[in-house]
Write a protein that holds these residues in place. Structure first.
Motif, PDB file in Angstrom:
ATOM      1  N   GLY A 262       0.782  -1.228   0.000  1.00 34.44           N
ATOM      2  CA  GLY A 262       0.000   0.000   0.000  1.00 34.44           C
ATOM      3  C   GLY A 262       0.812   1.275   0.000  1.00 34.44           C
ATOM      4  N   GLN A 263       2.124   1.174   0.185  1.00 34.19           N
ATOM      5  CA  GLN A 263       2.982   2.362   0.176  1.00 34.19           C
ATOM      6  C   GLN A 263       3.596   2.530  -1.206  1.00 34.19           C
ATOM      7  OE1 GLN A 263       5.458   1.007   3.625  1.00 34.19           O
ATOM      8  NE2 GLN A 263       5.018   3.050   4.421  1.00 34.19           N
ATOM      9  N   ARG A 264       3.580   3.739  -1.713  1.00 40.76           N
ATOM     10  CA  ARG A 264       4.131   4.000  -3.037  1.00 40.76           C
ATOM     11  C   ARG A 264       5.214   5.075  -2.951  1.00 40.76           C
ATOM     12  NH1 ARG A 264      -1.320   4.082  -6.899  1.00 40.76           N
ATOM     13  NH2 ARG A 264      -2.379   2.327  -5.848  1.00 40.76           N
ATOM     14  N   LEU A 265       6.400   4.705  -3.397  1.00 37.47           N
ATOM     15  CA  LEU A 265       7.553   5.603  -3.382  1.00 37.47           C
ATOM     16  C   LEU A 265       8.119   5.716  -4.790  1.00 37.47           C
ATOM     17  CD1 LEU A 265       9.419   4.112  -0.275  1.00 37.47           C
ATOM     18  CD2 LEU A 265       7.832   6.057  -0.293  1.00 37.47           C
ATOM     19  N   ALA A 266       8.690   6.864  -5.096  1.00 39.23           N
ATOM     20  CA  ALA A 266       9.369   7.062  -6.378  1.00 39.23           C
ATOM     21  C   ALA A 266      10.741   7.658  -6.108  1.00 39.23           C
ATOM     22  CB  ALA A 266       8.561   7.977  -7.288  1.00 39.23           C
ATOM     23  N   VAL A 267      11.761   7.073  -6.702  1.00 40.03           N
ATOM     24  CA  VAL A 267      13.131   7.558  -6.564  1.00 40.03           C
ATOM     25  C   VAL A 267      13.496   8.289  -7.850  1.00 40.03           C
ATOM     26  CG1 VAL A 267      15.538   6.937  -6.188  1.00 40.03           C
ATOM     27  CG2 VAL A 267      13.715   5.656  -5.029  1.00 40.03           C
TER      28      VAL A 267
END
Length: 201
Positions: free
Chosen positions: A26-31
């Motif tokens: 459920g967690q969305r990260l973008a690098v």
């Protein structure tokens, strides 16, 4: 999943410095960061594909990765490109192919599919693995704008339905917002991870 990285080097060249990264369902990260900064290297460490680093990777989350290139089996038809790597049954693979707009192409080989269709097949394969966290390494690069738009919308829908988390590597500042991902910036030499400016999109 939690990564506590002390550093990553290729020979004498330090590429990544100390950083921490945590993600889950459920967690969305973008690098975000420029080419060559170490984004793909970081993602390979998170994926468990690169063990030659100083630090610790913990957690038992299931991960699936979508690479920059589709990395399909050219000698196998589309449906088997899902069932063989993931072990899912043909019905599940076929349903996922339908979700990504590839219904009716189950018997076609990768060479018979356009690049956009190959990318969609790779996306279906990733979700067939039922990941807790989906890892994506610039998956929309080299696609024309219309195809990229469709792929982003498709990815967002699949994430919504599955509840999987996301770690996206990209150089496009607009992609995180479109996928509902919190942007982080990889910068410096060696590179470290920090929050994106408040105006980043």
């Amino acid at each position: 999943m939690r990564l506590d990285l002390q550093g990553k080097a290729f020979g004498p060249r330090a590429v990544l410095g100390p950083l921490s990264l945590t993600a889950g369902r459920g967690q969305r990260l973008a690098v975000l960061g420029p080419s060559g900064i170490g984004k793909s290297t970081l993602l390979r460490i998170v994926a468990g594909l690169d063990h030659a680093f100083a630090g610790h990777l913990s957690g038992d989350d299931r991960v699936a990765m979508v690479f920059q290139e589709p990395t399909l089996l050219p000698w196998r038809p589309a449906l088997q490109n899902i069932t063989i790597p993931t072990g899912c049954d043909a019905a599940t693979a076929g349903a996922l192919m339908a979700q990504v707009g590839l219904a009716g192409r189950e018997a076609q080989f990768p060479r018979q599919l356009s690049l956009g269709q190959q990318r969609r097949l790779a996306l279906a394969r990733a979700f067939a693995a039922r990941p807790d966290i989906l890892l994506m390494d610039e998956p929309f690069a080299s696609l024309d704008p219309d195809t990229a738009d469709r792929m982003i919308a498709l990815t967002a829908g699949l994430l919504d339905r599955s509840g999987a988390g996301l770690i996206l590597v990209t150089h496009d500042a607009e992609e995180p917002a479109r996928l509902g991902a919190r942007p982080l910036i990889l910068s410096g030499s060696p590179a470290t991870l920090g929050p994106a400016p408040t105006d980043a999109r």
